[in-house]
Design a protein around this motif. Structure first.
Motif, mmCIF file in Angstrom:
data_model
loop_
_atom_site.group_PDB
_atom_site.id
_atom_site.type_symbol
_atom_site.label_atom_id
_atom_site.label_comp_id
_atom_site.label_asym_id
_atom_site.label_seq_id
_atom_site.Cartn_x
_atom_site.Cartn_y
_atom_site.Cartn_z
ATOM 1 N N GLN A 17 0.811 -1.211 0.000
ATOM 2 C CA GLN A 17 0.000 0.000 0.000
ATOM 3 C C GLN A 17 0.849 1.269 0.000
ATOM 4 O OE1 GLN A 17 -3.121 0.173 2.904
ATOM 5 N NE2 GLN A 17 -3.716 -1.962 2.646
ATOM 6 N N ASN A 18 0.264 2.306 -0.576
ATOM 7 C CA ASN A 18 0.808 3.671 -0.510
ATOM 8 C C ASN A 18 2.181 3.804 -1.161
ATOM 9 O OD1 ASN A 18 0.476 6.366 0.117
ATOM 10 N ND2 ASN A 18 1.412 6.186 2.142
ATOM 11 N N VAL A 19 2.411 3.028 -2.214
ATOM 12 C CA VAL A 19 3.656 3.148 -2.978
ATOM 13 C C VAL A 19 3.356 3.615 -4.403
ATOM 14 C CG1 VAL A 19 5.656 1.924 -3.900
ATOM 15 C CG2 VAL A 19 4.844 1.423 -1.584
ATOM 16 N N MET A 20 2.357 3.000 -5.015
ATOM 17 C CA MET A 20 2.049 3.313 -6.406
ATOM 18 C C MET A 20 1.191 4.569 -6.512
ATOM 19 S SD MET A 20 1.491 -0.527 -7.895
ATOM 20 C CE MET A 20 1.247 0.100 -9.535
ATOM 21 N N MET A 21 1.095 5.113 -7.709
ATOM 22 C CA MET A 21 0.464 6.406 -7.945
ATOM 23 C C MET A 21 -1.015 6.251 -8.317
ATOM 24 S SD MET A 21 3.412 8.290 -10.227
ATOM 25 C CE MET A 21 3.138 7.119 -11.575
ATOM 26 N N ILE A 22 -1.832 7.181 -7.811
ATOM 27 C CA ILE A 22 -3.192 7.328 -8.303
ATOM 28 C C ILE A 22 -3.105 7.898 -9.722
ATOM 29 C CG2 ILE A 22 -5.385 8.516 -7.999
ATOM 30 C CD1 ILE A 22 -4.958 6.523 -5.833
ATOM 31 N N PRO A 23 -3.808 7.329 -10.703
ATOM 32 C CA PRO A 23 -3.678 7.829 -12.079
ATOM 33 C C PRO A 23 -4.309 9.209 -12.261
ATOM 34 C CG PRO A 23 -5.372 6.145 -11.958
ATOM 35 C CD PRO A 23 -4.705 6.162 -10.617
ATOM 36 N N THR A 24 -3.690 10.021 -13.109
ATOM 37 C CA THR A 24 -4.272 11.303 -13.501
ATOM 38 C C THR A 24 -5.372 11.053 -14.514
ATOM 39 O OG1 THR A 24 -2.555 11.514 -15.195
ATOM 40 C CG2 THR A 24 -2.160 12.593 -13.068
ATOM 41 N N ILE A 25 -6.302 12.000 -14.656
ATOM 42 C CA ILE A 25 -7.416 11.834 -15.577
ATOM 43 C C ILE A 25 -7.374 12.934 -16.639
ATOM 44 C CG2 ILE A 25 -8.809 10.735 -13.794
ATOM 45 C CD1 ILE A 25 -10.403 13.303 -13.539
ATOM 46 N N GLY A 26 -8.142 12.722 -17.715
ATOM 47 C CA GLY A 26 -8.185 13.692 -18.792
ATOM 48 C C GLY A 26 -7.609 13.134 -20.078
ATOM 49 N N PRO A 27 -7.608 13.933 -21.166
ATOM 50 C CA PRO A 27 -7.099 13.460 -22.458
ATOM 51 C C PRO A 27 -5.577 13.484 -22.526
ATOM 52 C CG PRO A 27 -7.886 15.705 -22.655
ATOM 53 C CD PRO A 27 -8.223 15.263 -21.253
ATOM 54 N N ASN A 28 -5.019 12.604 -23.378
ATOM 55 C CA ASN A 28 -3.588 12.580 -23.707
ATOM 56 C C ASN A 28 -2.692 12.525 -22.476
ATOM 57 O OD1 ASN A 28 -3.790 12.720 -26.641
ATOM 58 N ND2 ASN A 28 -4.618 14.769 -26.294
ATOM 59 N N GLN A 29 -3.000 11.586 -21.585
ATOM 60 C CA GLN A 29 -2.186 11.356 -20.399
ATOM 61 C C GLN A 29 -1.035 10.404 -20.726
ATOM 62 O OE1 GLN A 29 -2.785 12.880 -17.334
ATOM 63 N NE2 GLN A 29 -4.371 14.003 -18.447
ATOM 64 N N LYS A 72 -24.847 -3.796 -4.645
ATOM 65 C CA LYS A 72 -23.719 -2.967 -5.082
ATOM 66 C C LYS A 72 -24.260 -1.844 -5.957
ATOM 67 C CE LYS A 72 -20.338 -6.756 -5.318
ATOM 68 N NZ LYS A 72 -19.449 -7.511 -6.250
ATOM 69 N N ILE A 73 -23.921 -0.638 -5.609
ATOM 70 C CA ILE A 73 -24.298 0.527 -6.405
ATOM 71 C C ILE A 73 -23.016 1.164 -6.920
ATOM 72 C CG2 ILE A 73 -25.499 2.741 -6.413
ATOM 73 C CD1 ILE A 73 -27.083 1.711 -3.990
ATOM 74 N N LYS A 74 -22.864 1.263 -8.224
ATOM 75 C CA LYS A 74 -21.600 1.789 -8.728
ATOM 76 C C LYS A 74 -21.807 2.690 -9.931
ATOM 77 C CE LYS A 74 -20.142 -2.153 -11.627
ATOM 78 N NZ LYS A 74 -19.102 -3.186 -11.785
ATOM 79 N N THR A 75 -20.806 3.544 -10.108
ATOM 80 C CA THR A 75 -20.763 4.457 -11.244
ATOM 81 C C THR A 75 -19.444 4.234 -11.972
ATOM 82 O OG1 THR A 75 -22.054 6.107 -10.043
ATOM 83 C CG2 THR A 75 -20.861 6.862 -11.988
ATOM 84 N N MET A 76 -19.525 3.928 -13.270
ATOM 85 C CA MET A 76 -18.338 3.758 -14.099
ATOM 86 C C MET A 76 -18.253 4.926 -15.078
ATOM 87 S SD MET A 76 -18.497 -0.329 -14.949
ATOM 88 C CE MET A 76 -20.231 -0.241 -15.424
ATOM 89 N N THR A 77 -17.110 5.615 -15.083
ATOM 90 C CA THR A 77 -16.931 6.798 -15.916
ATOM 91 C C THR A 77 -15.646 6.675 -16.729
ATOM 92 O OG1 THR A 77 -17.960 8.103 -14.155
ATOM 93 C CG2 THR A 77 -16.906 9.314 -15.941
ATOM 94 N N TYR A 78 -15.736 6.925 -18.017
ATOM 95 C CA TYR A 78 -14.570 6.951 -18.909
ATOM 96 C C TYR A 78 -13.918 8.322 -18.703
ATOM 97 C CZ TYR A 78 -12.122 6.298 -23.460
ATOM 98 O OH TYR A 78 -11.197 6.161 -24.474
ATOM 99 N N VAL A 79 -12.842 8.355 -17.894
ATOM 100 C CA VAL A 79 -12.303 9.629 -17.411
ATOM 101 C C VAL A 79 -11.008 10.072 -18.095
ATOM 102 C CG1 VAL A 79 -13.380 9.436 -15.140
ATOM 103 C CG2 VAL A 79 -11.088 8.460 -15.514
ATOM 104 N N PHE A 88 -17.878 1.977 -25.368
ATOM 105 C CA PHE A 88 -17.654 2.920 -24.282
ATOM 106 C C PHE A 88 -16.794 4.053 -24.828
ATOM 107 C CE2 PHE A 88 -16.954 2.699 -19.361
ATOM 108 C CZ PHE A 88 -17.925 3.675 -19.200
ATOM 109 N N THR A 89 -17.344 5.262 -24.897
ATOM 110 C CA THR A 89 -16.629 6.406 -25.450
ATOM 111 C C THR A 89 -16.261 7.385 -24.336
ATOM 112 O OG1 THR A 89 -18.686 7.588 -25.921
ATOM 113 C CG2 THR A 89 -17.815 6.174 -27.651
ATOM 114 N N TYR A 90 -15.319 8.266 -24.631
ATOM 115 C CA TYR A 90 -14.776 9.192 -23.637
ATOM 116 C C TYR A 90 -15.883 10.023 -22.989
ATOM 117 C CZ TYR A 90 -11.889 12.914 -21.618
ATOM 118 O OH TYR A 90 -11.309 13.820 -20.760
ATOM 119 N N GLN A 91 -15.849 10.085 -21.661
ATOM 120 C CA GLN A 91 -16.776 10.811 -20.794
ATOM 121 C C GLN A 91 -18.145 10.142 -20.669
ATOM 122 O OE1 GLN A 91 -16.556 14.892 -22.325
ATOM 123 N NE2 GLN A 91 -14.991 15.377 -20.812
#
Length: 314
Positions: A44-56, A181-188, A151-154
């Protein structure tokens, strides 16, 4: 004015040469009779949370301090449900798989998973746990959405799954779990993913926010009468990196973060799949009696439409 124009042209060039947002397609979901391998890091707490948005550019290479605490590599094989010992519990399943994770001794350390893949996408219909402190089965009355056909962007998908679980704990008491289970999936986001063994373009990032609520009932006298014991609830956040035309599944990598989205609790990435060797006799169509002896034979992905270059081998 000239300097301003040059800056505008430079900025426009950066946008023009950026990647276009890929459209994830359901034909790249798991393929029966293939095996993928997942490489796990549970520190835990070693790897990075991914950034979001285009062209990452997501750099999860070991030289960037990522995946440096590999715990093990696990095989996940996708098969015909009829070939598994628990198919009778999941009559609507079209695919099944056996999965073992590094969390030995936990609820779900080793189980058969069952899926329904249809024209609407990929759904979990349940699982049968075979090796844990609590042997259990979980069957969905309202199946859980995992991936759409497109599944398209956003894009955003909202899903509520309902299930019933049956288990026997270490003391021999039978337990029943009624959950939701209640979930939201977003193409971020989308861009380039760097893994320890290679770099991939046209990668999509899917973020999943999930809330789970379980009501637990116990048969203390082993007479079939269950009494309410407690309610457990929790939230989680996950990130799927996905790409078309890759291996036998479109999932390249997964990250599980804490509910606050500040710490990566564990992650895995998928290694390329070895589908074996092609052999046999080739005909141009079913009516031909003379075999083809010169040319190339292509093995396409299951459910392919033969136009997307989704070739597994040739």
């Amino acid at each position: 004015m000239k300097k301003t124009l040059l800056l505008f042209v430079f900025a426009f060039s950066l946008i023009s040469f950026g990647q276009n947002a890929p459209i994830l397609e359901g034909t790249y979901l798991p393929v029966r009779n293939t095996t993928v391998r997942q490489v796990w890091d549970t520190t835990q707490n070693v790897m990075m949370i991914p950034t979001i948005g285009p062209n990452q550019v997501w750099d999860y290479t070991q030289t960037n301090g990522q995946f440096i605490n590999i715990v093990d590599t696990f095989s996940v094989k996708t098969v015909d449900p009829a070939s598994t010992p628990y198919a009778q519990y999941f009559p609507n399943a079209t695919h099944a798989g056996f999965l073992r994770t590094p969390f030995t001794g936990f609820i779900a350390d080793s189980n058969y998973t069952y899926w329904e893949i249809n024209e609407n996408g990929m759904f979990s219909v349940g699982n049968f746990n075979t090796s844990s402190i609590i042997d259990s089965t979980m069957i969905y009355s309202n199946k859980e959405y995992y991936s759409p056909q497109y599944f398209t962007y956003q894009d955003i998908i909202y899903d509520t799954a309902v299930y019933v679980g049956n288990a026997k704990n270490m003391f021999g008491y039978k337990a029943k779990i009624r959950g939701k289970k209640i979930k939201t999936m977003t193409y971020v986001g989308y861009g380039t993913l760097k893994l320890p063994y290679g770099t991939f373009n046209d990668v999509a990032l899917i973020r999943e926010n999930r809330t789970q609520l379980d009501s637990i009932f116990v048969d203390l006298l082993n007479n079939g009468n269950y009494v309410f014991l407690t309610t457990n609830s929790g939230t989680s956040k996950g990130y799927f990196f996905a790409r078309n035309n890759t291996f036998a599944t479109n999932f390249l990598m997964y990250i599980h973060a804490n509910p606050a989205n500040t710490i990566v609790e564990y992650a895995w990435y998928t290694l390329p799949t070895d589908i074996g060797t092609l052999s046999g006799i080739v005909y141009t169509d079913e009516s031909e009696a003379i075999a083809v002896t010169d040319g190339e034979m292509y093995l396409y992905r299951e459910n392919s439409n033969f136009t997307k270059n989704d070739i597994l081998a040739k």
